[in-house]
Design an enzyme around this catalytic site. Structure first.
Site, PDB file in Angstrom:
ATOM      1  CG  HIS A  30      -0.509   0.553   2.546  1.00 46.44           C
ATOM      2  ND1 HIS A  30      -1.351   1.501   3.198  1.00 46.44           N
ATOM      3  CD2 HIS A  30       0.769   0.209   2.944  1.00 46.44           C
ATOM      4  CE1 HIS A  30      -0.547   1.809   4.488  1.00 46.44           C
ATOM      5  NE2 HIS A  30       0.626   1.322   4.334  1.00 46.44           N
ATOM      6  CB  CYS A  55       3.761   6.118   4.967  1.00 48.68           C
ATOM      7  SG  CYS A  55       4.035   5.473   6.427  1.00 48.68           S
ATOM      8  CG  HIS A 106       5.225   0.955   2.385  1.00 49.12           C
ATOM      9  ND1 HIS A 106       4.629   2.285   2.310  1.00 49.12           N
ATOM     10  CD2 HIS A 106       4.744   0.647   3.697  1.00 49.12           C
ATOM     11  CE1 HIS A 106       3.788   2.425   3.105  1.00 49.12           C
ATOM     12  NE2 HIS A 106       4.009   1.518   4.072  1.00 49.12           N
ATOM     13  CG  HIS A 133       2.833  -2.874   6.632  1.00 47.66           C
ATOM     14  ND1 HIS A 133       3.774  -2.188   7.140  1.00 47.66           N
ATOM     15  CD2 HIS A 133       2.379  -1.878   6.079  1.00 47.66           C
ATOM     16  CE1 HIS A 133       4.019  -1.035   7.308  1.00 47.66           C
ATOM     17  NE2 HIS A 133       3.125  -0.714   6.436  1.00 47.66           N
ATOM     18  CG  ASP A 146      -2.586 -13.270   1.599  1.00 46.35           C
ATOM     19  OD1 ASP A 146      -1.539 -12.646   2.200  1.00 46.35           O
ATOM     20  OD2 ASP A 146      -2.572 -14.501   1.373  1.00 46.35           O
ATOM     21  CG  HIS A 147       0.477 -12.715  -1.392  1.00 46.66           C
ATOM     22  ND1 HIS A 147       0.155 -13.189  -0.086  1.00 46.66           N
ATOM     23  CD2 HIS A 147       1.863 -12.850  -1.667  1.00 46.66           C
ATOM     24  CE1 HIS A 147       1.279 -13.889   0.551  1.00 46.66           C
ATOM     25  NE2 HIS A 147       2.091 -13.597  -0.494  1.00 46.66           N
ATOM     26  CD  GLU A 149       0.243   0.312   8.808  1.00 48.57           C
ATOM     27  OE1 GLU A 149      -0.914   0.514   8.281  1.00 48.57           O
ATOM     28  OE2 GLU A 149       0.885   1.038   9.241  1.00 48.57           O
TER      29      GLU A 149
END
Lengths: 141, 141, 141, 141, 141, 141
Positions: B17, B36, B42, B44, B82-83, B129
């Protein structure tokens, strides 16, 4: 000081159990509880977090001496559950389903009066069955 | 049994994100969101804790079958996040800032009606996060 | 003292990446890398453990000042990877696959000469991509 | 690339067991194994770390596809141990003591040939029985 | 069985210390050790991992009874370090710098002969001072 | 958005302390506080979780910029407690018992006005002294 603080003690116990309703046929147990119904048992490293609320006493800074709280938990709970079979070996779980919910309620009932006589009040019992599954009970209905 | 227990299931998703307000100039984005706002994203390893409240059913000892709860979370949330890229790939985050707060609210809104139809009630969505930053949303205003 | 001790520093970085071989067709990428090939990226909270070996100096008890080691890792690695896209933003990963293995080797190559000039010797780079997946590289072939 | 990297996959299983040598009298079992000899079993959340060594392939950056490694561990180990009784339900532990050491060796023997056929080499099996007790086996004598 | 297994026991101790070389001027101590040289001490929750290697005995499946190993560590190490000042209260650290490296070596020296008389061999002492800083010592030069 | 979200920031500090009531005789201190009364101090790696509640701002998605919150905690708390002696070095703990309860209340009092001026409201201060002992304070009586 009359400020309310919540104090938590972590304890651990390693136990066997299975989810099995004796009033049901085998097939219904296996369908409902899946691998948790393995007849030969499985087991967990349970993590137990007992939280009390109270006001710190000025002389000590303590709501409760965590050594005393740990001793009570050891005496009333851990000594009965650790390295035991939750379905077979535990007086306060007799004839109950040993789901994480029911075990947490049982632990609350074991602890409540003795903890409430220590100058603080039992606030919650949190029980982790695995790193992914956990329950918390605050007493009452 | 009519005792209320809180049951929590942990799930995980790994996502990309960035924090970037398209209504703002680049400079303001970079000043407000710092690293950010890296244009190339980037990411998480998010940890998600979904808590429901309910009364354990006597026959099973369950408030809710955690396998069922996990399936609902997988279906409505994890399979979408996810992913993925939270800014680009997720229908329920479209045109929103993907702060941890906003993602947690979005997850709540995805889950609420389906979870509340399972015999328990959605109580909170907690989203980590990083090991240092986490939020919790209990619904409502 | 001439006793060899292994000293480890943990650092963290949050990054986006995808597994995608540009020499391959899309279909082969998606088949090989599954959800890790999501075109819009995904990401991780990486944990990095850098281990050096050395003999503690009698005056300090240190093999290496961990503040200095941390500064070197920050300067050569974290500042380049944290809140970045591993495929797009990192000089030392240019034109490489950003698997955990390749990133760990890249980090070793970044650190080796500078760490070995600090009075100790780089021993290993361990990189955790998730709580379930991690790699360790000890240098050499 | 011909650089050797060690790649680790974590898996988990929840099982019952007891430490009990059937060739011994009850008293000797209880004296030797203490609460671990509880006749009605106890159990653990086991954490298993399987490490392989290999050279990353240039096309993928992988020593081994961790999805494939995970599938092999699931198939040969987890499906046999998870939600089982280690003493009663597991073919490869039949007539063995189910100490953490013996279970780790058994897991190694299950995995070795299949893992070594995946283009990498089984390096170690690390098994955590609790947060305080763990063993690691590297094969061989 | 003549297979070599590595068995690890985790123990914990909470201690005060400071890094301060009495042969140096104050200024040099403060410059070298920074906040670790605070004259009034600081402290840590240390985690200690003691690893032994041995062959599991067929009758028990044990390399070593971890209860016995824990008792030895408690007796020789934890009882001397827990809730103590590492600089002032510990015989085996007298006149030494209390860096993590030196403390780990000191623990090794305390444990070696007694552990090696238990039918296994001391393999390593790993000491975590914080979640980011840890050392490991394998004995010898 | 007018939805209330709870946002938590974790920080850490390493400190020495002892439990000792100067109004009491030595014997009573030692009897009451046990090893926590060691005259030469002991210490901990404290983990601090500060939770604020607020409504995410639409432009940023933030209740509060966690970088700003972290800076405030660093400035008012961590810089005063980290690598310090809680009994001797900390203005806001002067003449107080340094139990976990009292330290948490002290941290709340340090943070409250400054945090409440950031557009959110201080909700709780949770302080972990060890992995087994922790307290939480929500302000008020």
């Amino acid at each position: 000081m009359s400020k309310t603080v919540y104090v938590t003690r972590r304890e651990r116990f390693n136990a066997a159990h299975k989810l099995w309703n004796p009033a049901w046929e085998d097939e219904k147990n296996l369908k409902t509880f899946g691998k948790c119904a393995n007849p030969n048992w499985h087991g967990h490293n349970y993590e137990l977090f007992v939280t009390v609320k109270g006001q710190p006493i000025e002389d000590t800074g303590y709501c409760v001496d965590l050594k005393d709280l740990s001793d009570v938990i050891e005496d009333l709970v851990i000594s009965k559950l650790d390295h035991r079979n939750l379905n077979l070996d535990v007086d306060f779980l007799k004839d109950k389903m040993t789901s994480c919910e029911v075990v947490a309620i049982g632990i609350w009932d074991e602890l409540e009066s003795k903890v409430n006589a220590m100058g603080c009040k039992l606030h919650s019992v949190r029980l982790h069955e695995t790193e992914n599954n956990m329950v918390e009970y605050f007493g009452g209905e």
